[in-house]
Design an enzyme around this catalytic site. Sequence first.
Site, PDB file in Angstrom:
ATOM      1  N   GLY A  45      34.879  42.655  45.388  1.00 47.91           N
ATOM      2  CA  GLY A  45      36.037  42.387  46.242  1.00 47.91           C
ATOM      3  C   GLY A  45      37.243  43.233  45.883  1.00 47.91           C
ATOM      4  N   LYS A  87      35.819  40.679  33.412  1.00 46.33           N
ATOM      5  CA  LYS A  87      34.974  40.060  32.396  1.00 46.33           C
ATOM      6  C   LYS A  87      33.605  40.693  32.259  1.00 46.33           C
ATOM      7  CE  LYS A  87      36.766  35.362  32.747  1.00 46.33           C
ATOM      8  NZ  LYS A  87      36.393  34.051  33.292  1.00 46.33           N
TER       9      LYS A  87
HETATM   10  P1  ADP Z   1      35.696  43.202  41.500  1.00 47.00           P
HETATM   11  O1  ADP Z   1      36.270  42.141  42.404  1.00 47.00           O
HETATM   12  O2  ADP Z   1      35.845  44.579  42.073  1.00 47.00           O
HETATM   13  O3  ADP Z   1      34.286  42.893  41.076  1.00 47.00           O
HETATM   14  P2  ADP Z   1      36.882  41.974  39.168  1.00 47.00           P
HETATM   15  O4  ADP Z   1      37.177  40.754  39.959  1.00 47.00           O
HETATM   16  O5  ADP Z   1      35.852  41.902  38.115  1.00 47.00           O
HETATM   17  O6  ADP Z   1      36.579  43.217  40.144  1.00 47.00           O
HETATM   18  O7  ADP Z   1      38.220  42.467  38.446  1.00 47.00           O
HETATM   19  C1  ADP Z   1      39.400  42.778  39.146  1.00 47.00           C
HETATM   20  C2  ADP Z   1      40.621  42.457  38.332  1.00 47.00           C
HETATM   21  O8  ADP Z   1      40.569  43.052  37.044  1.00 47.00           O
HETATM   22  C3  ADP Z   1      41.896  42.947  38.957  1.00 47.00           C
HETATM   23  O9  ADP Z   1      42.649  41.842  39.400  1.00 47.00           O
HETATM   24  C4  ADP Z   1      42.608  43.711  37.833  1.00 47.00           C
HETATM   25  O10 ADP Z   1      43.988  43.419  37.755  1.00 47.00           O
HETATM   26  C5  ADP Z   1      41.894  43.206  36.594  1.00 47.00           C
HETATM   27  N1  ADP Z   1      41.959  44.149  35.483  1.00 47.00           N
HETATM   28  C6  ADP Z   1      41.427  45.373  35.415  1.00 47.00           C
HETATM   29  N2  ADP Z   1      41.718  45.975  34.241  1.00 47.00           N
HETATM   30  C7  ADP Z   1      42.463  45.092  33.531  1.00 47.00           C
HETATM   31  C8  ADP Z   1      43.086  45.112  32.239  1.00 47.00           C
HETATM   32  N3  ADP Z   1      42.984  46.192  31.452  1.00 47.00           N
HETATM   33  N4  ADP Z   1      43.760  44.007  31.846  1.00 47.00           N
HETATM   34  C9  ADP Z   1      43.853  42.925  32.647  1.00 47.00           C
HETATM   35  N5  ADP Z   1      43.291  42.851  33.875  1.00 47.00           N
HETATM   36  C10 ADP Z   1      42.615  43.920  34.312  1.00 47.00           C
HETATM   37 MG    MG Z   2      37.155  40.188  41.974  1.00 48.61          MG
END
Ligand code: ADP
Ligand code: MG
Length: 398
Positions: free
Chosen positions: A352, A199
């Site tokens: 994470g 997001k």
């Molecule tokens: P972080 O924990 O590293 O900050 P986020 O929690 O914001 O990362 O996002 C991680 C998630 O984003 C993962 O579960 C991944 O599957 C999802 N994701 C990444 N790209 C897409 C996409 N194009 N469509 C749907 N989900 C996505």
């Molecule tokens: Mg995350």
Amino acid sequence: MDSFPTLDDAPVDGRRILVRVDFNVPVKNGGVGDDTRIRKSLPTLRELLQRDATLVLCSHLGRPKGPQDDARMGPVAAHLATLLEREVRYLATPGPGSSEQRAFVAEAPRGSVTLLENTRFDPREKANDPELASILAGYADAFVNDAFGAAHRAHASTEGVARLLPSCAGRLLERELRVLGGLLEAPERPFVVLLGGVKVSDKIDVIRRLLEVADRLLIGGAMAFTFVKARGGRVGDSLVEEDRLELARELMSEAQEQNVELLLPTDALCAREIAPDVPTAVHPVDSIPDGERGLDIGPATVAAFEAALEDAATVLWNGPMGVFEVPPFDTGTRKVAEALAASGAMTVIGGGDSVAAINGLGLADEIGHISTGGGASLELLEGKTLPGVAALGSVAWA
Ligand code: ADP
Ligand code: MG
């Protein structure tokens, strides 16, 4: 970054020290899963023991509603004992501050290590109740906070107790603050920020703050589609935050004003559903057919991102490039991870899921700094002061 006291300034030698650690690790069938957070605390604990301190450790684990057998610290104590190669005293108690616990801590021999029960068994922990803070303070002569992952929360064991005892940051917290804080202050340039994940709304303030310091911002993951749609692209059934299109336009013009080179994906690996080995197709990112969803950055984007990382002196990466949990949508994330691992830049990873991705690829050792705090690292990168850090040093060391 505001200054904070460290173990270099603190006369901890020979004293009883309460250490807030982040032992919020996965526990299954009585054993610890990924023990990264415990391992990262070892330098601080070993240093304190070398300096002849007596250690009383505390941490939260999970989100228990009260005393709960599946959230006890017992398995963590056993695991820590193995890593430290010494006894770790632990007593299962109804909560922190119980009379059993007070007696157990009072009996701790000099030079011993005691791990208290899960601090969140007591509702006063999250309420930052001064009564609980003062019970914890009563266990020691001084306080060392090494729980970066909990430093953005003003809880009794992070903020409250630091108001009552002489205190300082442990080595892990110190490094997190220096590395992440340093990115905002004086990054070596070019400074490239690689963002992904779900997001835009989770990361608005981080993007704003980073636009002030970054030279280049690369956006992948699901969040890229909100930007692409805001620019007028057709993104099919890809994830879009419809209520953030205006915000995305604002961020794009801010990037322009700040002279930050903004790279969005040019192509996407698409499918009709998220499942292993479904039929896939690569489409230009702004003409994805209805019914299909962009689930990873495409090969042209991978090449462009690799090129944009090539001359970087500093790289910050937060958020996977695609649905890395499900192949083949892990390709983009793997490629940028490999580019970071091979890079001569100072590389920093927070978040994470991004950290899980780099660990899963076995590339963690090739990265300059892997942050142990998801929420805390984001708040720090937003430029916020973390309450657990702000409180350090409020009581003078005698
Ligand atoms: P972080 O924990 O590293 O900050 P986020 O929690 O914001 O990362 O996002 C991680 C998630 O984003 C993962 O579960 C991944 O599957 C999802 N994701 C990444 N790209 C897409 C996409 N194009 N469509 C749907 N989900 C996505
Ligand atoms: Mg995350």
